[in-house]
Motif scaffolding. Structure first.
Motif, PDB file in Angstrom:
ATOM      1  N   TYR A   1     -65.281  -2.634  38.138  1.00 53.29           N
ATOM      2  CA  TYR A   1     -64.297  -2.903  37.088  1.00 53.29           C
ATOM      3  C   TYR A   1     -63.347  -4.000  37.562  1.00 53.29           C
TER       4      TYR A   1
ATOM      5  N   ALA B   1     -61.642  -3.668  32.537  1.00 54.64           N
ATOM      6  CA  ALA B   1     -62.948  -3.950  31.921  1.00 54.64           C
ATOM      7  C   ALA B   1     -64.079  -3.721  32.918  1.00 54.64           C
TER       8      ALA B   1
ATOM      9  N   MET C   1     -63.107  -8.740  25.758  1.00 55.86           N
ATOM     10  CA  MET C   1     -61.840  -8.104  26.123  1.00 55.86           C
ATOM     11  C   MET C   1     -61.077  -8.996  27.095  1.00 55.86           C
TER      12      MET C   1
END
Length: 483
Positions: free
Chosen positions: A236, A240, A286
């Motif tokens: 991560y 995200a 994102m």
């Protein structure tokens, strides 16, 4: 238990000792391999069941069994080392940004802005006390020349920080590309580890290679790692996911632009100074900000550090222009006009800080030596205006004092960044040493183990020889009765 079973026990001892020596040799041969974690053979005694059809009571057992090859690591120590390395990389990048700003500033120095401003105030003072046409003409030329040198230095400083900002934006793209490559490689190693584990073999060496790649990725992006039961890891960045097992997601550096239509002609750096643009990492649509790592340091330089420095340069130009113009404008009965002028950046926000944008890059001297006014009365030769401008360099709220405050602010920030970087490097080094103390190869320990395994092998071989001789005696010395 039969004598033949005893041969099996001795043979198992030979195999166990041989395997232990092989692993010890593997450790010794990789003592200088980056990221290698030492391994250990796990073994246990083989127990004979006393129950069932073939159960044996009061038996000594069936020798030794190898249960696996353990990779000596500590999950917590590894995670701490990775995080400390990421923090150190972030602060090192920040230190490099501030160090370059301070280097470009050139303070103190003969060509620094402070030195040029001092020469300019001296030129104004000299004009204020000049007498005679020749001396006055020379003093006016000196005022225009030194004032122009001040304006050029501010323009040079603004250009240097703008170029540094552009270099950081390129670096952000390069770091992101490298991070994407590492994520892909880690995904491939995840798959290899899963396949090896499913085959029943040991994936220890592949796991070392993967951990090394993960450490490199963490240093770049501050990535967090989550272990999976199947031996793979998930990654991560920010909030995200960039890797789930073998499924990798690409990162990209993007900008959010909130500038109005009137700011269409503004450069990227001018928009950053105005707060119109923010650079960030985007993953699968994102927008995320890395928690640490080199990329975080680069983005902080793009979004915060360099735009702030650029605004300080613009504000210095505005302070100089306003204070000199306020005095110079009283010349010729208030008809002298402006001494300095600059072009306001089109589309910049109408705020106190925003109004300064474009000042450093476009500051210029309006009058020439022939049109320069120096007295409050157009018909006077008192040169009182020139003298008043000259003492601005000594004013507690003058441009020079304001600029010294800017220099001190930048120097303090650079020193603080250097100190934080040094401390973070020290912490990272200690974490790496702690990881090495757990997983690294100790040559003395391995040589001691090698001798121990060698003796175990020799002992098992001696047992095997003794049982072989006993069986030979049994076979050759029996079965002759009645012949």
């Amino acid at each position: 238990m039969s004598s033949f079973a005893s041969l099996g026990i001795a043979a198992k001892g030979l195999v166990a000792a041989q395997r232990a020596m092989e692993i010890t040799g593997q450790n010794i041969s990789n003592i200088n391999t980056e990221g290698y974690s030492r391994q250990r053979v796990e073994q246990t005694e083989a127990v004979v069941s006393p129950n069932g059809r073939f159960g044996v009571k009061n038996a000594s057992g069936q020798g030794v069994e190898i249960t696996g090859i353990t990779r000596i690591t500590d999950t917590f120590v590894n995670a701490t080392a990775r995080q400390d390395q990421a923090t150190a990389a972030q602060l090192t990048q920040s230190d490099q940004v501030w160090n370059q700003v301070e280097t470009n500033l050139g303070e103190p120095g003969t060509q620094s802005l402070s030195a040029r401003m001092t020469a300019n105030w001296n030129a104004w003072s000299a004009l204020g006390s000049a007498t005679g046409a020749t001396a006055v003409a020379s003093a006016k030329a000196s005022v225009v020349a030194t004032s122009g040198a001040v304006a050029e230095k501010l323009k040079s400083l603004d250009s240097a920080v703008a170029q540094q900002w552009g270099g950081l934006t390129d670096q952000a793209g390069a770091v992101t590309k490298q991070a994407n490559e590492l994520v892909g490689q880690i995904g491939e190693l995840n798959l290899a580890i899963l396949q090896v584990k499913n085959s029943g073999a040991s994936p220890n060496e592949i796991m070392d290679q993967r951990d090394l790649k993960v450490a490199q990725l963490t240093k770049l992006t501050g990535a967090r790692v989550t272990d999976r039961p199947d031996g793979m890891v998930d990654l991560y960045v920010g909030n995200a996911s960039v890797l789930s097992g073998t499924n990798a997601k690409a990162m990209s550096v993007t900008t959010s632009d909130t500038s109005p239509a009137a700011a269409a002609a503004m450069s990227g750096f001018d928009k950053a100074k105005a707060g119109y643009t923010t650079w960030a990492v985007k993953v699968d649509g994102m927008t995320v900000q890395p928690d640490s790592g080199q990329l975080r340091g680069v983005l902080d330089g793009i979004n915060v550090t360099l735009p702030g420095v650029g605004n300080q340069y613009d504000q210095a130009a505005v302070t100089l222009k306003n204070q000199v113009n306020a005095v110079y404008g009283t010349a010729n009965g208030g008809a002298a006009g402006d001494f300095y002028s600059f072009t306001q950046t089109a589309g910049a926000p109408a705020t106190a800080q925003g109004a300064a944008q474009g000042a450093a890059a476009s500051l210029k001297v309006v009058p020439t030596s022939a049109t320069l006014a120096d007295s409050s009365d157009a018909g006077s030769v008192s040169r009182d205006v020139a003298a008043k401008v000259g003492v601005l360099g000594e004013a507690t709220d003058g441009p020079s004092v304001a600029w010294r405050g800017t220099v001190v602010s930048i120097a303090s920030a650079a020193q603080s960044a250097d100190l934080r970087s040094t401390l973070a490097d020290d912490v990272a080094s200690r974490s790496a040493a702690r990881r090495e103390s757990v997983s690294g190869v100790n040559l003395d320990e391995e040589m001691t183990n090698l001798v121990s395994y060698q003796h175990a092998y020799a002992g098992a071989a001696r047992v095997l020889t003794a049982m072989d001789q006993a069986l030979e005696t049994l076979i050759r010395g029996t079965g002759r009765v009645g012949l």
